[in-house]
Design a protein around this motif. Structure first.
Motif, PDB file in Angstrom:
ATOM      1  N   VAL A 143      31.804  46.919  48.704  1.00 18.16           N
ATOM      2  CA  VAL A 143      31.502  45.934  48.755  1.00 18.16           C
ATOM      3  C   VAL A 143      29.907  45.821  50.111  1.00 18.16           C
ATOM      4  CG1 VAL A 143      32.454  44.634  50.462  1.00 18.16           C
ATOM      5  CG2 VAL A 143      31.484  43.460  49.780  1.00 18.16           C
ATOM      6  N   ASP A 144      28.827  44.906  49.677  1.00 16.65           N
ATOM      7  CA  ASP A 144      27.886  44.944  50.050  1.00 16.65           C
ATOM      8  C   ASP A 144      28.506  44.563  51.588  1.00 16.65           C
ATOM      9  OD1 ASP A 144      26.185  45.495  48.491  1.00 16.65           O
ATOM     10  OD2 ASP A 144      25.554  43.650  48.050  1.00 16.65           O
ATOM     11  N   ARG A 159      33.174  44.842  36.968  1.00 20.28           N
ATOM     12  CA  ARG A 159      34.458  46.003  37.495  1.00 20.28           C
ATOM     13  C   ARG A 159      34.252  46.690  36.825  1.00 20.28           C
ATOM     14  NH1 ARG A 159      40.384  43.868  37.137  1.00 20.28           N
ATOM     15  NH2 ARG A 159      41.191  45.595  38.288  1.00 20.28           N
ATOM     16  N   GLU A 160      34.094  48.004  36.873  1.00 22.22           N
ATOM     17  CA  GLU A 160      34.346  49.000  36.224  1.00 22.22           C
ATOM     18  C   GLU A 160      35.635  49.541  36.653  1.00 22.22           C
ATOM     19  OE1 GLU A 160      31.226  51.208  38.447  1.00 22.22           O
ATOM     20  OE2 GLU A 160      31.852  51.879  40.049  1.00 22.22           O
ATOM     21  N   THR A 161      35.008  51.310  35.779  1.00 24.41           N
ATOM     22  CA  THR A 161      36.573  52.122  35.846  1.00 24.41           C
ATOM     23  C   THR A 161      36.778  52.703  36.986  1.00 24.41           C
ATOM     24  OG1 THR A 161      36.628  52.647  33.465  1.00 24.41           O
ATOM     25  CG2 THR A 161      37.637  54.158  34.651  1.00 24.41           C
ATOM     26  N   PRO A 162      37.890  52.602  38.463  1.00 21.88           N
ATOM     27  CA  PRO A 162      38.877  52.318  39.202  1.00 21.88           C
ATOM     28  C   PRO A 162      38.289  54.096  39.269  1.00 21.88           C
ATOM     29  CG  PRO A 162      39.658  51.887  38.593  1.00 21.88           C
ATOM     30  CD  PRO A 162      39.504  51.538  37.701  1.00 21.88           C
ATOM     31  N   ASP A 163      37.436  54.900  40.756  1.00 23.81           N
ATOM     32  CA  ASP A 163      37.132  56.873  40.422  1.00 23.81           C
ATOM     33  C   ASP A 163      36.392  57.141  42.383  1.00 23.81           C
ATOM     34  OD1 ASP A 163      34.837  55.100  41.113  1.00 23.81           O
ATOM     35  OD2 ASP A 163      33.376  56.211  39.895  1.00 23.81           O
ATOM     36  N   LEU A 164      37.607  55.781  42.836  1.00 24.67           N
ATOM     37  CA  LEU A 164      36.955  56.108  44.643  1.00 24.67           C
ATOM     38  C   LEU A 164      37.689  56.538  45.395  1.00 24.67           C
ATOM     39  CD1 LEU A 164      34.720  52.787  45.159  1.00 24.67           C
ATOM     40  CD2 LEU A 164      34.029  55.544  44.710  1.00 24.67           C
ATOM     41  N   TRP A 176      36.924  46.761  41.316  1.00 25.35           N
ATOM     42  CA  TRP A 176      34.974  45.760  41.479  1.00 25.35           C
ATOM     43  C   TRP A 176      34.003  46.504  42.498  1.00 25.35           C
ATOM     44  CZ3 TRP A 176      35.063  41.761  38.832  1.00 25.35           C
ATOM     45  CH2 TRP A 176      35.356  41.441  38.673  1.00 25.35           C
ATOM     46  N   ARG A 177      33.362  46.387  41.965  1.00 18.96           N
ATOM     47  CA  ARG A 177      31.801  46.250  42.837  1.00 18.96           C
ATOM     48  C   ARG A 177      31.224  45.167  43.175  1.00 18.96           C
ATOM     49  NH1 ARG A 177      34.990  49.540  42.653  1.00 18.96           N
ATOM     50  NH2 ARG A 177      35.274  51.895  42.044  1.00 18.96           N
ATOM     51  N   ILE A 178      30.927  44.758  44.924  1.00 19.42           N
ATOM     52  CA  ILE A 178      30.708  43.111  44.866  1.00 19.42           C
ATOM     53  C   ILE A 178      28.999  43.096  45.435  1.00 19.42           C
ATOM     54  CG2 ILE A 178      31.317  41.490  46.346  1.00 19.42           C
ATOM     55  CD1 ILE A 178      34.234  42.517  45.846  1.00 19.42           C
ATOM     56  N   SER A 216      39.816  39.754  35.904  1.00 18.70           N
ATOM     57  CA  SER A 216      39.258  40.259  34.659  1.00 18.70           C
ATOM     58  C   SER A 216      38.958  41.791  34.103  1.00 18.70           C
ATOM     59  CB  SER A 216      37.271  40.034  35.275  1.00 18.70           C
ATOM     60  OG  SER A 216      37.542  38.405  34.803  1.00 18.70           O
ATOM     61  N   ASP A 217      38.884  41.872  33.143  1.00 19.37           N
ATOM     62  CA  ASP A 217      39.316  43.600  32.484  1.00 19.37           C
ATOM     63  C   ASP A 217      37.444  44.281  32.947  1.00 19.37           C
ATOM     64  OD1 ASP A 217      41.091  42.796  30.889  1.00 19.37           O
ATOM     65  OD2 ASP A 217      40.459  41.905  29.691  1.00 19.37           O
ATOM     66  N   ILE A 218      38.092  45.147  32.653  1.00 25.52           N
ATOM     67  CA  ILE A 218      37.106  45.980  33.383  1.00 25.52           C
ATOM     68  C   ILE A 218      35.829  46.428  32.346  1.00 25.52           C
ATOM     69  CG2 ILE A 218      36.540  48.797  33.141  1.00 25.52           C
ATOM     70  CD1 ILE A 218      39.809  49.069  34.327  1.00 25.52           C
TER      71      ILE A 218
END
Length: 235
Positions: A143-144, A159-164, A176-178, A216-218
């Motif tokens: 998130v910013d 929402r992208e494939t989790p990778d962090l 989730w990327r906000i 919501s879906d990826i």
């Protein structure tokens, strides 16, 4: 560290602790304003749950050191031995980390509404108490920083494939990327964005207008409409 510092710092700490033992005090926080400000990350037992408390149960409360030194606040447990309506008493179970004016075994008087957690003497009691819904969300997101600071609203989410997430992380990456609403950013903030990897609940504490989209879906992407302020699907 110089020899002078090696000698002075322990002496300084001893003088400080001695002063607080004789003249310092503590107060017990009211957790309700904190829970109201942070509904997605701060747990507070329901009124119904608080009524189940009995002698020899242990309850957690927030102690605040006066004057504040290093830690300031500590969450510690008290074993109950007296209950009179909403007034409770017991003995401190923990040894404080940085409150020399308190000791394990100190008698503590407080109110029922100051309790933030409960440990039942009878573990079967938990099964008998009706389950209470929790709003806490600890899965992680990116998130910013301005959203976390409360200086900008959420403007764009995807929402992208989790990778962090790391191998030993307690909570997973949600994907989730906000992003902050760029209308709320200065030119410097827009050109030099800062971000944090943190619990989704901390984002929702600041701006939960997108909560209805959280399942919501990826691959999902939503942009805040600048006229209606509603989130709309975007490419």
């Amino acid at each position: 560290m110089s020899l002078k510092e090696k000698i002075w710092w322990p002496v300084r700490d001893w003088l400080n602790d001695t002063w607080r033992i004789w003249f310092g005090r503590y107060e017990i926080d009211d957790p309700r304003p904190l829970a109201k400000r942070n509904p997605y990350t701060f747990y507070l037992p329901s009124e119904e749950r608080l009524q189940w408390i009995d002698i020899q149960d242990e309850v957690q409360i927030i102690f605040r050191s006066v004057p504040v030194y290093a830690i300031g606040r500590e969450r510690m447990w008290v074993e109950l031995d007296e209950i009179e309506g909403d007034r409770l008493s017991g003995v401190l179970v923990n040894e404080p980390e940085d409150m020399p004016q308190l000791r394990k075994g100190t008698r503590i008087d407080f109110f029922r509404w100051q309790i933030i957690d409960i440990s039942w003497k009878d573990p079967d009691k938990e099964k008998a108490i009706p389950k209470e819904p929790s709003k806490q969300i600890w899965d992680r997101c990116m998130v910013d920083q301005q959203v976390l600071d409360g200086t900008a609203r959420v403007g764009y989410i995807y929402r992208e494939t989790p990778d962090l997430a790391g191998e030993n992380d307690k909570y997973p990456d949600s994907g989730w990327r906000i992003r902050a609403d760029d209308r709320d950013l200065t030119d410097e903030e827009y050109e030099n964005p800062k971000a944090a990897y943190i619990a989704i609940g901390k984002v929702l504490n600041q701006d939960d207008t997108w909560l209805h989209l959280i399942e919501s879906d990826i691959g999902s992407k939503f942009l805040r409409n600048q006229e209606t302020n509603e989130f709309e699907i975007t490419d």
